[in-house]
Write a protein that holds these residues in place. Sequence first.
Motif, PDB file in Angstrom:
ATOM      1  N   ILE A  39      40.311  72.089 -75.506  1.00  0.00           N
ATOM      2  CA  ILE A  39      40.017  73.349 -74.843  1.00  0.00           C
ATOM      3  C   ILE A  39      38.579  74.074 -75.968  1.00  0.00           C
ATOM      4  O   ILE A  39      39.062  74.759 -77.149  1.00  0.00           O
TER       5      ILE A  39
ATOM      6  N   ILE B  31      33.960  78.035 -74.254  1.00  0.00           N
ATOM      7  CA  ILE B  31      34.216  79.176 -74.434  1.00  0.00           C
ATOM      8  C   ILE B  31      33.539  80.335 -73.663  1.00  0.00           C
ATOM      9  O   ILE B  31      33.326  81.506 -73.474  1.00  0.00           O
TER      10      ILE B  31
ATOM     11  N   TYR C 112      32.100  83.214 -71.226  1.00  0.00           N
ATOM     12  CA  TYR C 112      32.911  84.855 -70.721  1.00  0.00           C
ATOM     13  C   TYR C 112      32.666  85.755 -70.469  1.00  0.00           C
ATOM     14  O   TYR C 112      30.852  85.827 -70.590  1.00  0.00           O
TER      15      TYR C 112
ATOM     16  N   LEU D 257      31.541  80.675 -64.243  1.00  0.00           N
ATOM     17  CA  LEU D 257      32.798  79.374 -63.616  1.00  0.00           C
ATOM     18  C   LEU D 257      32.142  77.805 -63.609  1.00  0.00           C
ATOM     19  O   LEU D 257      31.989  76.192 -63.678  1.00  0.00           O
TER      20      LEU D 257
ATOM     21  N   ALA E 265      31.614  75.948 -67.095  1.00  0.00           N
ATOM     22  CA  ALA E 265      33.097  75.360 -66.927  1.00  0.00           C
ATOM     23  C   ALA E 265      32.653  74.509 -66.388  1.00  0.00           C
ATOM     24  O   ALA E 265      33.205  72.643 -66.286  1.00  0.00           O
TER      25      ALA E 265
ATOM     26  N   TRP F  52      33.315  70.347 -67.636  1.00  0.00           N
ATOM     27  CA  TRP F  52      34.082  69.065 -67.092  1.00  0.00           C
ATOM     28  C   TRP F  52      33.452  68.337 -66.696  1.00  0.00           C
ATOM     29  O   TRP F  52      34.093  66.998 -67.082  1.00  0.00           O
TER      30      TRP F  52
ATOM     31  N   ARG G  30      35.685  70.543 -72.383  1.00  0.00           N
ATOM     32  CA  ARG G  30      37.031  71.398 -71.621  1.00  0.00           C
ATOM     33  C   ARG G  30      36.394  73.326 -71.977  1.00  0.00           C
ATOM     34  O   ARG G  30      36.217  72.689 -72.883  1.00  0.00           O
ATOM     35  N   SER G  31      36.654  73.644 -70.933  1.00  0.00           N
ATOM     36  CA  SER G  31      36.000  75.099 -70.712  1.00  0.00           C
ATOM     37  C   SER G  31      38.004  76.095 -70.517  1.00  0.00           C
ATOM     38  O   SER G  31      39.026  76.223 -69.723  1.00  0.00           O
ATOM     39  N   MET G  32      37.762  77.295 -71.154  1.00  0.00           N
ATOM     40  CA  MET G  32      38.452  78.309 -70.209  1.00  0.00           C
ATOM     41  C   MET G  32      37.455  79.779 -70.295  1.00  0.00           C
ATOM     42  O   MET G  32      36.636  79.843 -70.949  1.00  0.00           O
ATOM     43  N   VAL G  33      37.484  79.813 -69.261  1.00  0.00           N
ATOM     44  CA  VAL G  33      36.518  81.786 -68.281  1.00  0.00           C
ATOM     45  C   VAL G  33      37.750  82.475 -68.120  1.00  0.00           C
ATOM     46  O   VAL G  33      38.556  82.387 -68.481  1.00  0.00           O
TER      47      VAL G  33
ATOM     48  N   VAL H  94      38.523  74.073 -63.398  1.00  0.00           N
ATOM     49  CA  VAL H  94      38.558  74.832 -64.077  1.00  0.00           C
ATOM     50  C   VAL H  94      39.904  76.094 -64.257  1.00  0.00           C
ATOM     51  O   VAL H  94      39.791  76.082 -63.454  1.00  0.00           O
TER      52      VAL H  94
ATOM     53  N   GLY I  58      26.337  73.333 -68.351  1.00  0.00           N
ATOM     54  CA  GLY I  58      27.482  72.776 -68.554  1.00  0.00           C
ATOM     55  C   GLY I  58      26.837  71.595 -69.193  1.00  0.00           C
ATOM     56  O   GLY I  58      27.699  71.106 -70.240  1.00  0.00           O
TER      57      GLY I  58
END
Lengths: 176, 204
Positions: free
Chosen positions: A23, A26, A28, A59, A62, A66, A71-74, A99, B72
């Motif tokens: 991941i 990020i 945020y 989102l 992200a 993807w 890959r992401s983490m929100v 997501v 993205g």
Amino acid sequence: MPDAAALPPWHQIVLDTFKQNDIRLIPYVPDNVLRPLIEGVHADPFFHAFTCAREEEALGIAAGAWMGGLRSMVLMQTSGFATLANVIASLAVPAQIPVLMMVSERGTLGEFNQGQALVARTMRPVMDALAMEHHTITRLDETGFIVDRTIRQAVATQAPATLILSPLLTGGKAQP
Amino acid sequence: MSAIQNQPVSRDQAKVMRRADLTRRLVARLKHEEAVIGGIGFSNFDLFGAGHRAQNFYMLGSMGLAVPIALGVALAQKQRRVFALEGDGSLLMQLGALGTVATQRPTNLCIVVLDNGAYQITGGQMAASGAGTDLIAIARASGLAQSAWAADETAFEEMVDRALTEDGPFVIGCRIDNARPEKQTPRDPSRIRDDFMRGLGVKK
Ligand SMILES: Cc1ncc(C[n+]2csc(CCOP(=O)(O)OP(=O)(O)O)c2C)c(N)n1
């Protein structure tokens, strides 16, 4: 489960588990309780962390990342999750985009802000209504396992998922 | 877009064009599997109408998210040029995304704003853009210096060519009329996503 006394702090375990799962992105909207994690991902060149104006936007980023292979983490707080029902229902679920969200749980266990306390009660019902996987992390010795397995299942089943960081884990924020 | 030639300073000076025609002109210039994200409603209908490509993502229901999704993709695949086609009403819903794009500075991203001054798909109610809100001025003020209105179709093509060859991010403002789209995108989000990921080489 490992001995909690010998474990690194929660944010270090989370950061290491993100890395193990590749991941990297990020996006945020900040939260005070998330500060050590946010500072950790900014300090580590493995990650690309940045603020967004709204959680919905994060989102969308992200989801796009993807589909492009990243890959992401929100990261967000409870109030931020309350803005997300539409994007989860209209994009992540029907398009089958995993997501991943990490929510710092505010508005419970000694909070002082009435608005946060009210909106916090909408969080799990919304997740359940969307039939979205979510796990609440309360213990240091379970943190790595839950974060790792949630990420893996989301990716394998192409479904969004949320990790909720309880004040039992983070200490939260209480009335001074 | 520093050259002001063919790029009027304000919305009122731009020619009112046809979305379907502009979308076809854009797609005709894409020779290197560029990604295109079509915004909610008519933006993605006309993208589909211009001929399906595996690198098209038709965003069906998440109003305002064409730009974030495109950002993205652009961050994930820095070698690929990425276009977002977004309606004025949709962009007004997510203006903060312009600041995020300005901060991230993806050189491979181009945002095309399709401005009919209205929420056309829901019945043509006036949007703030129809009453004078200038989205290109907002984009510039958000930190996106390479933002300009397309004076006419020729100017639009020139601006697309720049976005295909020079470092962005770019924002191209297009005033459009209220012609109805010629086709409707098939409503199958998981298939759209799967095709798109294969088109981007992420899935085999
Ligand atoms: C969050 C949200 N609010 C409202 C709607 C209803 N809606 C769908 S499309 C649309 C208008 C979009 O306007 P614009 O982006 O200008 O495109 P146009 O219809 O003019 O082509 C609206 C209001 C929605 N889908 N989602």
